[in-house]
Each structure stands twice: as structure tokens, then as C-alpha cells.
Design a protein around this motif. Structure first.
Motif, mmCIF file in Angstrom:
data_model
loop_
_atom_site.group_PDB
_atom_site.id
_atom_site.type_symbol
_atom_site.label_atom_id
_atom_site.label_comp_id
_atom_site.label_asym_id
_atom_site.label_seq_id
_atom_site.Cartn_x
_atom_site.Cartn_y
_atom_site.Cartn_z
ATOM 1 N N ASN A 59 53.073 9.111 -37.661
ATOM 2 C CA ASN A 59 53.833 7.881 -37.875
ATOM 3 C C ASN A 59 54.935 7.720 -36.836
ATOM 4 O OD1 ASN A 59 52.257 7.240 -40.104
ATOM 5 N ND2 ASN A 59 53.668 8.211 -41.559
ATOM 6 N N SER A 60 55.594 8.829 -36.515
ATOM 7 C CA SER A 60 56.662 8.775 -35.521
ATOM 8 C C SER A 60 56.110 8.454 -34.139
ATOM 9 C CB SER A 60 57.410 10.120 -35.480
ATOM 10 O OG SER A 60 58.120 10.339 -36.675
ATOM 11 N N LEU A 61 54.968 9.053 -33.809
ATOM 12 C CA LEU A 61 54.346 8.792 -32.513
ATOM 13 C C LEU A 61 53.958 7.333 -32.372
ATOM 14 C CD1 LEU A 61 53.126 9.695 -29.811
ATOM 15 C CD2 LEU A 61 51.042 10.324 -31.068
ATOM 16 N N LEU A 62 53.319 6.787 -33.394
ATOM 17 C CA LEU A 62 52.871 5.400 -33.321
ATOM 18 C C LEU A 62 54.047 4.423 -33.306
ATOM 19 C CD1 LEU A 62 49.771 5.594 -35.669
ATOM 20 C CD2 LEU A 62 49.785 5.419 -33.170
ATOM 21 N N LEU A 63 55.131 4.777 -33.972
ATOM 22 C CA LEU A 63 56.327 3.941 -33.916
ATOM 23 C C LEU A 63 56.931 3.979 -32.511
ATOM 24 C CD1 LEU A 63 58.464 2.153 -35.195
ATOM 25 C CD2 LEU A 63 59.615 4.223 -36.020
ATOM 26 N N MET A 64 56.939 5.149 -31.913
ATOM 27 C CA MET A 64 57.440 5.274 -30.550
ATOM 28 C C MET A 64 56.596 4.426 -29.597
ATOM 29 S SD MET A 64 57.990 8.710 -28.216
ATOM 30 C CE MET A 64 59.332 9.394 -29.178
ATOM 31 N N VAL A 65 55.284 4.457 -29.793
ATOM 32 C CA VAL A 65 54.376 3.650 -28.979
ATOM 33 C C VAL A 65 54.701 2.159 -29.132
ATOM 34 C CG1 VAL A 65 51.979 2.859 -28.832
ATOM 35 C CG2 VAL A 65 52.493 5.309 -28.907
ATOM 36 N N GLU A 66 54.926 1.737 -30.352
ATOM 37 C CA GLU A 66 55.243 0.331 -30.612
ATOM 38 C C GLU A 66 56.535 -0.083 -29.909
ATOM 39 O OE1 GLU A 66 56.556 -2.463 -34.416
ATOM 40 O OE2 GLU A 66 55.440 -0.602 -34.775
ATOM 41 N N ILE A 67 57.555 0.753 -30.032
ATOM 42 C CA ILE A 67 58.841 0.440 -29.405
ATOM 43 C C ILE A 67 58.704 0.424 -27.885
ATOM 44 C CG2 ILE A 67 61.208 1.261 -29.035
ATOM 45 C CD1 ILE A 67 61.056 2.507 -31.870
ATOM 46 N N PHE A 68 58.025 1.436 -27.349
ATOM 47 C CA PHE A 68 57.877 1.538 -25.901
ATOM 48 C C PHE A 68 57.134 0.322 -25.351
ATOM 49 C CE2 PHE A 68 56.244 2.912 -21.835
ATOM 50 C CZ PHE A 68 57.242 3.747 -21.336
ATOM 51 N N ASN A 69 56.073 -0.086 -26.028
ATOM 52 C CA ASN A 69 55.269 -1.213 -25.567
ATOM 53 C C ASN A 69 56.109 -2.489 -25.497
ATOM 54 O OD1 ASN A 69 52.901 -2.376 -24.649
ATOM 55 N ND2 ASN A 69 52.111 -2.782 -26.695
ATOM 56 N N LYS A 70 56.921 -2.725 -26.514
ATOM 57 C CA LYS A 70 57.777 -3.908 -26.530
ATOM 58 C C LYS A 70 58.824 -3.848 -25.423
ATOM 59 C CE LYS A 70 57.378 -4.909 -31.497
ATOM 60 N NZ LYS A 70 58.098 -4.954 -32.800
ATOM 61 N N LYS A 71 59.451 -2.694 -25.268
ATOM 62 C CA LYS A 71 60.512 -2.549 -24.272
ATOM 63 C C LYS A 71 59.954 -2.569 -22.852
ATOM 64 C CE LYS A 71 63.944 -2.443 -27.071
ATOM 65 N NZ LYS A 71 64.930 -3.560 -27.079
ATOM 66 N N GLN A 72 58.730 -2.078 -22.691
ATOM 67 C CA GLN A 72 58.086 -2.122 -21.381
ATOM 68 C C GLN A 72 57.885 -3.573 -20.944
ATOM 69 O OE1 GLN A 72 54.356 0.330 -20.031
ATOM 70 N NE2 GLN A 72 53.566 -1.548 -20.953
ATOM 71 N N LYS A 73 57.377 -4.381 -21.851
ATOM 72 C CA LYS A 73 57.136 -5.794 -21.534
ATOM 73 C C LYS A 73 58.453 -6.540 -21.303
ATOM 74 C CE LYS A 73 52.829 -6.036 -24.209
ATOM 75 N NZ LYS A 73 52.179 -6.555 -25.443
ATOM 76 N N LYS A 74 59.452 -6.231 -22.102
ATOM 77 C CA LYS A 74 60.741 -6.906 -21.974
ATOM 78 C C LYS A 74 61.388 -6.601 -20.630
ATOM 79 C CE LYS A 74 65.186 -7.561 -24.304
ATOM 80 N NZ LYS A 74 66.028 -7.200 -25.483
ATOM 81 N N LEU A 75 61.358 -5.333 -20.237
ATOM 82 C CA LEU A 75 61.998 -4.953 -18.977
ATOM 83 C C LEU A 75 61.234 -5.522 -17.784
ATOM 84 C CD1 LEU A 75 64.374 -3.293 -17.837
ATOM 85 C CD2 LEU A 75 62.775 -1.402 -17.538
ATOM 86 N N ALA A 76 59.912 -5.488 -17.860
ATOM 87 C CA ALA A 76 59.106 -6.043 -16.775
ATOM 88 C C ALA A 76 59.408 -7.526 -16.582
ATOM 89 C CB ALA A 76 57.628 -5.834 -17.072
ATOM 90 N N ASN A 77 59.562 -8.236 -17.677
ATOM 91 C CA ASN A 77 59.886 -9.657 -17.603
ATOM 92 C C ASN A 77 61.288 -9.871 -17.036
ATOM 93 O OD1 ASN A 77 59.320 -12.548 -18.358
ATOM 94 N ND2 ASN A 77 61.097 -12.192 -19.671
ATOM 95 N N LYS A 78 62.214 -9.021 -17.462
ATOM 96 C CA LYS A 78 63.610 -9.158 -17.029
ATOM 97 C C LYS A 78 63.765 -8.890 -15.538
ATOM 98 C CE LYS A 78 68.214 -9.058 -17.933
ATOM 99 N NZ LYS A 78 69.013 -10.070 -18.630
#
Length: 284
Positions: A242-261
Motif C-alpha cells: 500500500n505504501s509503495l503504490l501510494l508513493m507511485v501515485e504521488i510521484f506520478n502526479k508530481k512528475q507531471k506537475k513539475l514537467a509542466n511547470k
């Protein structure tokens, strides 16, 4: 527990009475105007000294500061030592009977002009030879989050998406020690790098979140902070999934946000394939 003024007076009395000590500098959190002081802060002190070897041969001068109950001497240890590194300094890490900690570094006077670098978190307490001229007010600018370039961003993302597969395999095999090691020592540094870059991008890369992100909670939403805490799990296999998949979810969102920024190219296929791969492993 005695206060900072008492410790400062002890250090300065020692330095003033010893002609070998030419300057005293306070570094670290006690020099940081953005940190709320507390009794657990270390005193990070630098002595610029002549007759360097004499301080190591006869160490009775330490007694002026008190009686150490715990100490570490990194420069006498093989652990992490680089045998080819030039000797410029020597560190004494000490906790005293009064529970104060002083991390004291001796730096060779003869190498001052060529090798000494003043930290942005520095307050000169004593300068017998006028070594320090036009010193700026202390700030944490040397520790600000630095803006990544495209390659750094891509490499951190690739490292994250590649290494989470090792965590998944470890969990599937119930090799919890291996899985935890991969999670905390390989995957999490990439996770935190991305979190910090996002924080930096939202603050014009003009802030520091402290060592190991200890001040990060001051710069993110409460919900994100709580979710980050949930990525730290116990030794239960299911909880770690559960912790791993949550980390994946957070990372995926932040990756897209930073790339856009920052107008970075992003490999979304890599993220999708890695996520599918570990989810498949979990369900097998």
C-alpha cells in the motif's frame, strides 16, 4: 542545560586564551535566522588554528568546554574515510555532561587562503587576524533547492520507475528486509528529490527544506504531508504494498506537475509500464 551565551562564553574564553586559535566561526542551525532555536540544536563551531598537530597530540584543551560523555572522531575512523584526501581539518563531535553537543572542526590556518570556504550560515565570533572581511549576514542560501535541468529530471524519474520493480519483487518473495532496503535507500531518495523540486518550483527555488526534508511540511499541503507519512510502512507485507503504490501515485502526479511547470519532456509510457508491471507482480 546551559544556554547559548554560556556555551559561547566558554568557547570564546578558550579561544582568546589560546594563541593558536586565530578565529572562531559558528555554523549550522544556530546561525540560521529561519530556524526556531531549541535546546537540542548542536553548536557547529570552526576553529582556524595554527600549530594544528599540537591540538591532536595534547587534547586537554577540550576540558575547558566540559567533560564529554559521548564523542565521535570521524577523521580517526576508517568508516567512510578517503585515504587520498588531503588533511585540512579535524573534527571533534562531542556531547557533554550538561547535554549540550558541540561539533568542533579544527581548520589549518596555513590552508585558509587557498582552501577555506565560508558557509552562508556563518557568524564570526572571533577574528584575531581580520581574516573575514565583508561577511554577509547569515542565510540558508547555500542550502536552497536547486532547479534541475532536463537530464537531471529524466534520470531521477527513470531511477524511480526502474527501482520500484525491485521493491515489488522483494515484497512478492516476502523478502521484507531487502524490500525495505530498496524502498528507503534507493527509491525514497528519488521520491524526495522530486518532492523537493516541486517545492522549489513553487517558491522560485529560493528556500531550503533542511536536511532530509525536515522542514518540508512547512511548504506543502496538510493532505500531501499526511500521504507522504503514509508511505513509511512497518514490516507487514500488505502495508508495504500500500505504501509503495501510494508513493507511485504521488510521484506520478508530481512528475507531471513539475514537467509542466518547467517545460520538461516527460516519459509517461515509462511510468505507465512500470506501474502496470508492479501491479501485475502483486496480483500474481
Amino acid at each position: 542545560m546551559i544556554n547559548q551565551n554560556d556555551i559561547q562564553n566558554k568557547i570564546l574564553n578558550l579561544a582568546k586564551a589560546d594563541d593558536r586559535i586565530r578565529a572562531v566561526i559558528l555554523n549550522g542551525s544556530r546561525a540560521n535566522p529561519n530556524v526556531n532555536p531549541d535546546k537540542y540544536q548542536d553548536f557547529d563551531i570552526v576553529f582556524i588554528v595554527k600549530d594544528f598537530d599540537s591540538f591532536l597530540t595534547d587534547r586537554s584543551w577540550i576540558n575547558v568546554l566540559g567533560k564529554p560523555i559521548l564523542q565521535q572522531l570521524p577523521d580517526e575512523m576508517d568508516l567512510g574515510k578517503n585515504a587520498n584526501e588531503e588533511t585540512l581539518s579535524f573534527g571533534f563531535l562531542m556531547i557533554f555532561e550538561d547535554e549540550n553537543r558541540i561539533d568542533l572542526t579544527l581548520f589549518l590556518y596555513e590552508k585558509f587562503e587557498t582552501h577555506f570556504e565560508i558557509d552562508s550560515l556563518a557568524i564570526v565570533w572571533l577574528d584575531k587576524d581580520n581574516l573575514f572581511k565583508n561577511i554577509s549576514k547569515p542565510s540558508d542560501k547555500d542550502y536552497h533547492i536547486t532547479e534541475p535541468n532536463q537530464q537531471e529530471f529524466s534520470e531521477v524519474c527513470n531511477e524511480f520507475w526502474w527501482t520500484i520493480t525491485n521493491v515489488a519483487k522483494g515484497l512478492k518473495r516476502e523478502e521484507i528486509i531487502y524490500a525495505k532496503d530498496m524502498m528507503e535507500n534507493v527509491v525514497r531518495p528519488m521520491f524526495w528529490r522530486l518532492i523537493e523540486w516541486n517545492i522549489g518550483s513553487e517558491n522560485d527555488f529560493g528556500i531550503s527544506v533542511g536536511k532530509s526534508g525536515k522542514f518540508a511540511k512547512n511548504f506543502i499541503t496538510e493532505s500531501l504531508y499526511k500521504n507522504i507519512l503514509r508511505t513509511y510502512s512497518d514490516s507487514n507485507i500488505e502495508n508495504n504494498w500500500n505504501s509503495l503504490l501510494l508513493m507511485v501515485e504521488i510521484f506520478n502526479k508530481k512528475q507531471k506537475k513539475l514537467a509542466n511547470k518547467l517545460n520538461f519532456q516527460i516519459d509517461t509510457i515509462e511510468a505507465e509500464n512500470s506501474t502496470k508491471y508492479i501491479q501485475k507482480i502483486r496480483l500474481e
